[in-house]
Write a protein that holds these residues in place. Structure first.
Motif, mmCIF file in Angstrom:
data_model
loop_
_atom_site.group_PDB
_atom_site.id
_atom_site.type_symbol
_atom_site.label_atom_id
_atom_site.label_comp_id
_atom_site.label_asym_id
_atom_site.label_seq_id
_atom_site.Cartn_x
_atom_site.Cartn_y
_atom_site.Cartn_z
ATOM 1 N N UNK A 1 25.449 -37.312 -30.438
ATOM 2 C CA UNK A 1 24.420 -38.193 -30.961
ATOM 3 C C UNK A 1 23.188 -38.187 -30.107
ATOM 4 N N UNK A 2 22.282 -39.008 -30.519
ATOM 5 C CA UNK A 2 21.039 -39.132 -29.794
ATOM 6 C C UNK A 2 20.145 -40.139 -30.473
ATOM 7 N N UNK A 3 19.112 -40.517 -29.782
ATOM 8 C CA UNK A 3 18.134 -41.470 -30.313
ATOM 9 C C UNK A 3 16.759 -40.847 -30.180
ATOM 10 N N UNK A 4 16.024 -40.835 -31.261
ATOM 11 C CA UNK A 4 14.664 -40.313 -31.299
ATOM 12 C C UNK A 4 13.709 -41.488 -31.175
ATOM 13 N N UNK A 5 13.024 -41.578 -30.054
ATOM 14 C CA UNK A 5 12.124 -42.692 -29.797
ATOM 15 C C UNK A 5 10.734 -42.350 -30.317
ATOM 16 N N UNK A 6 10.199 -43.261 -31.130
ATOM 17 C CA UNK A 6 8.860 -43.088 -31.673
ATOM 18 C C UNK A 6 7.909 -44.096 -31.082
#
Length: 192
Positions: free
Chosen positions: A186-191
């Motif tokens: 998984x991962x988190x895409x920070x905007x």
């Protein structure tokens, strides 16, 4: 003594991996949190969606559960969960879960230390899981989680996955051996 082996395996187990947030390591359920999370071999039903997806295959009937907590200290932290698990005759069991974690009243200061106001933090996870049994003693489950973060104005969207196995060596005794690998990918895409 009956849960000694399961508790030993939990404390000697594999740590969480992946891009999940810290709140994903603290799941719902008062009894589960009171045990410090040492319940992956014991959890059954809808709460198993986020603890150990294999536990969905060891439930007595379809179930819907809701829980919530609020802390007056630590900036008024609130956590809520809605979970459901459904049995099928021959296609395994399915579970769904929605969990939110909010903190309000976070004081914000600028670089010179001047108070500029308050903000909040919101984290949410929606999970889906499938579980079945390979035979009467061996249960397995897989789960996927979709994650949303709003950490004091910084937003992120991501995903993670869990797998779990529960083994019962003898049906006449309530001894379970379990492994739950949480947030393995998984991962988190920070905007902005």
């Amino acid at each position: 003594m009956r849960y000694f082996l399961a508790c030993f395996l939990i404390f000697a187990g594999i740590p969480c991996f992946g891009g999940g947030a810290v709140f994903l390591q603290k799941n719902s359920g008062a009894a589960q949190n009171a045990c410090g999370g040492a319940v992956i071999a014991k959890v059954r039903g809808a709460e198993a969606v986020l603890w150990n997806p294999a536990g969905i295959s060891i439930m007595g009937s379809s179930v819907i559960e809701a829980s919530g907590t609020y802390s007056f200290e630590n900036y008024g932290a609130a956590q809520g969960t809605l979970s459901a698990a459904f049995q099928t005759e021959d296609k395994g069991n399915f579970g769904f879960s929605l969990e939110t974690f909010n903190i309000s009243g976070i004081e914000i200061f600028d670089e010179s230390g001047i108070y500029t106001g308050e903000k909040s933090s919101t984290e949410m996870v929606a999970g889906i899981a499938f579980a079945d049994r390979m035979d009467y003693r061996l249960h397995y489950g897989i789960g996927a989680k979709f994650i949303y973060h709003d950490l004091v104005g910084y937003r992120g969207i991501g995903y993670s996955a869990d797998i779990g196995v529960i083994f019962q060596p003898a049906l006449e005794q309530e001894i379970f051996i379990a492994v739950s690998l949480k947030n393995i990918i998984g991962g988190i895409n920070w905007g902005d």
